[in-house]
Design a protein around this motif. Structure first.
Motif, PDB file in Angstrom:
ATOM      1  N   GLY A 123       0.791  -1.232   0.000  1.00 42.77           N
ATOM      2  CA  GLY A 123       0.000   0.000   0.000  1.00 42.77           C
ATOM      3  C   GLY A 123       0.814   1.268   0.000  1.00 42.77           C
ATOM      4  N   GLN A 128       3.495   3.952  -1.706  1.00 36.93           N
ATOM      5  CA  GLN A 128       3.782   4.337  -3.088  1.00 36.93           C
ATOM      6  C   GLN A 128       4.932   5.340  -3.170  1.00 36.93           C
ATOM      7  OE1 GLN A 128       0.066   5.730  -4.701  1.00 36.93           O
ATOM      8  NE2 GLN A 128      -0.946   3.773  -4.431  1.00 36.93           N
ATOM      9  N   LYS A 184      -4.713   2.617 -14.250  1.00 40.34           N
ATOM     10  CA  LYS A 184      -5.158   3.444 -13.125  1.00 40.34           C
ATOM     11  C   LYS A 184      -4.245   4.651 -12.978  1.00 40.34           C
ATOM     12  CE  LYS A 184      -7.470   0.358  -9.802  1.00 40.34           C
ATOM     13  NZ  LYS A 184      -7.347  -0.182  -8.428  1.00 40.34           N
ATOM     14  N   ASP A 192      -5.598   6.150  -7.553  1.00 36.23           N
ATOM     15  CA  ASP A 192      -6.632   5.165  -7.237  1.00 36.23           C
ATOM     16  C   ASP A 192      -7.799   5.204  -8.225  1.00 36.23           C
ATOM     17  OD1 ASP A 192      -5.268   4.284  -4.958  1.00 36.23           O
ATOM     18  OD2 ASP A 192      -6.083   5.936  -3.766  1.00 36.23           O
ATOM     19  N   LYS A 210      -9.552   4.493 -11.741  1.00 34.71           N
ATOM     20  CA  LYS A 210      -9.477   3.662 -12.940  1.00 34.71           C
ATOM     21  C   LYS A 210      -9.790   4.524 -14.159  1.00 34.71           C
ATOM     22  CE  LYS A 210     -10.714  -0.682 -13.059  1.00 34.71           C
ATOM     23  NZ  LYS A 210     -11.457  -1.955 -13.081  1.00 34.71           N
TER      24      LYS A 210
END
Length: 333
Positions: free
Chosen positions: A246, A248, A295, A298, A300
């Protein structure tokens, strides 16, 4: 300059002499990681030194007589192409490779040629030519090709190719490729590509379900360490773990610096994907988006007309996700 028709359904794209010279320099740099080319420990010979000086009629008179067209057509490389069409240009390839072996035999007393098992016919052509032209003995040794569980060569498609050059495939993407191989291919890759003892591989082969991811991590780390470095392997592994945990913010995630001014009026998502080399063509980008495979952070991406602006960035960074496990970071500068 004369492409090998093996495993091809069409003729290879011809390259200019400049492209070939560039590739030779790249090969030398890449091979020096595995073979010591210093001093006289190994020789990197360029067959252009003898092939480009050949005169066609004398060559065919002296060496062409030793090759049976009937026998050549039984080779897989030619037989599979014969019905679709095989140019005479490509038909010369076996003669060229066979003559290479003869020249290496004469110049360096080279008596064994190694290659993938798809080169068996070409290697045997050289063995036979040495016997006929020099009354000498030479040998061939072929190795199992790296294939998927379906029998296809790995990493051969243009859009999914895996390169040794870090400029073409970053150490992170290289690591991810091996981390994401099919479950059925893990053991074979461990045996063919790593120095891990067979007893250890045997234990890893017994892992099932999600546990097989441990074997994939070991495979990815080992191959990345061999091809790049221990440091690159450690950074790629840390980046992969942080992403899937989780986080980044890893510096090891492949990234591209882009001038902030480019986003003043926004940049199209397809253009951005091209810029980061996440797609080989625009049509591939549109197909990927239609399938829900892209994506931004978060979000899409559901339209290939999407425009990316500064508002999409967080602390001047933007994370693009391609598929389930492909990540690329955009940094504003």
């Amino acid at each position: 300059m004369v492409g090998d028709p093996t495993d091809r359904t069409d003729m290879r794209q011809m390259m200019s002499p400049e492209q070939i010279r560039h590739n030779v320099e790249c090969f030398k740099k890449q091979l020096s990681k595995f073979i010591d080319l210093s001093g006289d420990k190994a020789i990197m010979a360029d067959n252009a030194d003898w092939l480009l000086e050949l005169k066609y009629v004398p060559f065919i008179r002296e060496y062409g007589v030793h090759f049976s067209v009937n026998k050549m057509l039984t080779a897989d490389a030619y037989r599979t192409r014969f019905e679709r069409g095989l140019s005479f240009f490509e038909f010369n390839y076996m003669l060229m490779q066979s003559y290479d072996f003869l020249e290496l035999y004469r110049r360096y007393d080279c008596k064994m040629q190694l290659g993938g098992n798809d080169q068996w016919s070409n290697i045997l052509g050289g063995v036979e030519l040495i016997r006929r032209a020099e009354n000498g003995s030479a040998y061939g040794l072929t190795m199992t090709l790296l294939t998927t569980s379906e029998g296809k060569k790995m990493g051969k498609s243009q859009s999914g190719a895996v390169w040794l050059d870090p400029e073409k495939t970053s150490p992170y993407d290289f690591y991810q490729y091996w981390r994401n191989v099919d479950d059925a291919d893990v053991v074979n890759c461990l045996k063919l590509l790593t120095y891990i003892p067979l007893e250890e591989i045997e234990k890893l082969s017994k892992l099932e379900g999600s546990e097989i991811n441990k074997a994939k991590e070991i495979l990815a780390f080992s191959v990345t360490e061999i091809v790049h470095s221990t440091k690159d392997a450690e950074e790629a592994q840390a980046a992969a773990r942080s992403l899937f945990g989780g986080k980044q913010d890893s510096d090891s995630i492949p990234s591209t610096d882009v001038e902030a001014s480019y986003f003043e009026n926004g940049m199209g998502i397809i253009e951005l994907l091209e810029l980061t080399k996440l797609i080989p063509t625009r049509s591939e980008g549109r197909r990927l988006i239609q399938q829900g495979g892209v994506k931004i952070g978060d979000i899409k991406v559901d339209s290939s007309d999407m425009v990316i602006t500064k508002q999409h960035f967080n602390n001047d960074c933007l994370l693009i996700q391609k598929g389930k496990k492909g990540f690329h970071k955009i940094k504003l500068v």
